[in-house]
Design a protein around this motif. Structure first.
Motif, PDB file in Angstrom:
ATOM      1  N   GLU A   1       1.092  -1.181   0.108  1.00  0.00           N
ATOM      2  CA  GLU A   1       0.013  -0.317  -0.402  1.00  0.00           C
ATOM      3  C   GLU A   1       0.691   1.196  -0.018  1.00  0.00           C
ATOM      4  OE1 GLU A   1      -3.509   1.595  -0.139  1.00  0.00           O
ATOM      5  OE2 GLU A   1      -3.271  -0.136  -0.087  1.00  0.00           O
ATOM      6  N   GLU A   2       1.253   1.433   1.026  1.00  0.00           N
ATOM      7  CA  GLU A   2       2.875   2.567   1.180  1.00  0.00           C
ATOM      8  C   GLU A   2       3.592   3.146  -0.146  1.00  0.00           C
ATOM      9  OE1 GLU A   2       5.966   3.301   4.704  1.00  0.00           O
ATOM     10  OE2 GLU A   2       5.106   1.341   5.219  1.00  0.00           O
ATOM     11  N   VAL A   3       4.293   1.999  -0.737  1.00  0.00           N
ATOM     12  CA  VAL A   3       5.255   1.428  -1.248  1.00  0.00           C
ATOM     13  C   VAL A   3       5.626   2.893  -3.092  1.00  0.00           C
ATOM     14  CG1 VAL A   3       7.207   0.641  -2.356  1.00  0.00           C
ATOM     15  CG2 VAL A   3       6.724  -0.154  -0.466  1.00  0.00           C
TER      16      VAL A   3
ATOM     17  N   LYS B   1      14.752  10.673  -1.318  1.00  0.00           N
ATOM     18  CA  LYS B   1      14.742  10.831  -0.091  1.00  0.00           C
ATOM     19  C   LYS B   1      13.433  12.244  -0.153  1.00  0.00           C
ATOM     20  CE  LYS B   1      17.531   7.985   2.868  1.00  0.00           C
ATOM     21  NZ  LYS B   1      18.964   8.226   3.879  1.00  0.00           N
ATOM     22  N   GLY B   2      12.364  12.509   0.246  1.00  0.00           N
ATOM     23  CA  GLY B   2      11.496  13.431   0.400  1.00  0.00           C
ATOM     24  C   GLY B   2      11.115  14.769  -0.522  1.00  0.00           C
TER      25      GLY B   2
ATOM     26  N   ILE C   1      12.266  -3.737  -1.500  1.00  0.00           N
ATOM     27  CA  ILE C   1      10.949  -3.889  -1.877  1.00  0.00           C
ATOM     28  C   ILE C   1      10.243  -4.053  -3.523  1.00  0.00           C
ATOM     29  CG2 ILE C   1       8.434  -3.655  -1.533  1.00  0.00           C
ATOM     30  CD1 ILE C   1       8.991  -2.685   1.632  1.00  0.00           C
ATOM     31  N   ILE C   2      10.549  -3.283  -4.355  1.00  0.00           N
ATOM     32  CA  ILE C   2      10.616  -3.011  -5.367  1.00  0.00           C
ATOM     33  C   ILE C   2      11.372  -3.683  -6.200  1.00  0.00           C
ATOM     34  CG2 ILE C   2      10.734  -1.317  -7.554  1.00  0.00           C
ATOM     35  CD1 ILE C   2      10.278   1.320  -5.182  1.00  0.00           C
TER      36      ILE C   2
ATOM     37  N   LYS D   1      12.700   6.441   0.708  1.00  0.00           N
ATOM     38  CA  LYS D   1      12.908   4.826   1.639  1.00  0.00           C
ATOM     39  C   LYS D   1      14.414   3.684   0.782  1.00  0.00           C
ATOM     40  CE  LYS D   1      10.083   6.199   4.623  1.00  0.00           C
ATOM     41  NZ  LYS D   1       8.735   5.683   5.387  1.00  0.00           N
ATOM     42  N   GLU D   2      15.130   3.586   1.608  1.00  0.00           N
ATOM     43  CA  GLU D   2      15.922   2.595   1.493  1.00  0.00           C
ATOM     44  C   GLU D   2      15.591   1.348   1.254  1.00  0.00           C
ATOM     45  OE1 GLU D   2      19.208   2.136  -0.097  1.00  0.00           O
ATOM     46  OE2 GLU D   2      19.971   4.099  -0.036  1.00  0.00           O
ATOM     47  N   SER D   3      14.429   1.021   2.575  1.00  0.00           N
ATOM     48  CA  SER D   3      13.499  -0.703   2.434  1.00  0.00           C
ATOM     49  C   SER D   3      12.681  -0.250   1.646  1.00  0.00           C
ATOM     50  CB  SER D   3      12.685  -0.487   3.299  1.00  0.00           C
ATOM     51  OG  SER D   3      12.086   1.436   3.614  1.00  0.00           O
TER      52      SER D   3
END
Length: 298
Positions: A204-206, A280-281, A242-243, A236-238
């Motif tokens: 959901e958030e990615v 980032k951001g 995931i991607i 984000k690195e995380s």
């Protein structure tokens, strides 16, 4: 009556089916769709041209509570669109209550003089009684010029909707050439197809923290293959992990699904290369948002 043309805004809460309706009306894919909310970021024009009329549909970002400069842009875009079109199609689901999102839209509609048609979507999912309750509820809140009930995914009542739209369009010119179905640049279309696959496959958030930048599109000399290179940027690195997925499997899955749509889009084979980077951001980086076409000058 002479040739008619005009601009029609599609507005509504996130995930109400605006992009699905746009694609169904044009019988072409010009807007990405997803079961996740906030799919549309830019206003996407879809163009339906016949011998008698040209309808230019503007698919606006869904109304939602802003959490970043990108979100603020999306809502500002939707609101500005209301004043710049000939007709508004306000899409709702068969709900028996009006939530804060629809309340916000109704309040905005009361500030403009543009005629509004209430379009109740997803009628295939509920009873006729529920649909009637929805119509009664929304009509008690706003004086709509007309009401149409549809199922965008099944194509139900779309011809009726087009007839209603046509009745509100003024006489006017063809704003776009006959074979145009959208005014979106090629790189934007390609980027959106890739982003759609991330919305489909990822958590959901990615996908809402990503954007796609197409580096190059080149047709080979034999004209049989299109080479596309694109970067996926995440916050984000995380998310990058995931991607990409274990052993690169998720990125491969995204790439394969995007390539299938791109081959349909180009009508020929596509060789797609994807890379993932962290930025980032970025959703609050006004300079970058402006570069991506998201920020409206005040």
């Amino acid at each position: 009556m002479g040739y008619r043309s005009g601009f029609i805004a599609l507005i509504g809460r996130t995930n109400v089916g605006k992009s699905t309706l746009l694609n169904a009306l044009l019988k072409e894919k010009v807007a990405i769709t997803s079961p996740k909310p906030q799919t549309t970021r830019n206003t996407i024009r879809g163009i339906l041209t016949t011998e008698d009329y040209q309808m230019i549909f503007v698919d606006t970002p869904g109304i939602h509570k802003p959490k970043s400069k990108l979100s603020e842009f999306m809502i500002e875009t939707a609101n500005r669109t209301l004043k710049d079109v000939d007709l508004i199609l306000y899409m709702v689901e068969p709900d028996t209550s009006i939530g804060p999102g629809d309340r916000y839209i109704l309040d905005n509609l009361k500030e403009v003089s543009t005629p509004v048609i209430l379009v109740v979507n997803k009628i295939d999912l509920v009873s006729a009684e529920r649909v009637e309750e929805t119509i009664k509820l929304f009509k008690s809140e706003y004086d709509f010029k007309d009401v149409v009930t549809i199922s965008a995914s099944l194509g139900t009542n779309l011809e009726i909707l087009k007839e209603k739209i046509l009745s509100f369009l003024p006489e006017g010119p063809r704003y776009y050439l006959e074979d145009y179905i959208t005014d979106q640049p090629e790189k934007i279309m390609v980027a959106e197809i890739i982003r759609e696959k991330m919305l489909y496959f990822l958590e959901e958030e990615v996908p809402h923290g990503v954007y796609v930048e197409v580096e190059s599109i080149r047709e080979r000399e034999d004209k049989e293959i299109v080479d596309i290179e694109a970067y996926i940027y995440c916050e984000k690195e995380s998310h990058k992990g995931i991607i990409i997925g274990k052993n690169g499997q998720m990125l491969k899955k995204i790439g394969q699904a995007a390539r299938q749509d791109l081959e349909e889009f180009y009508g020929k084979k596509v060789f797609l290369q994807l890379w993932v980077k962290v930025r980032k951001g970025w959703r609050d980086n006004e300079k970058l948002l402006r570069k991506l076409g998201y920020v409206i000058d005040k």
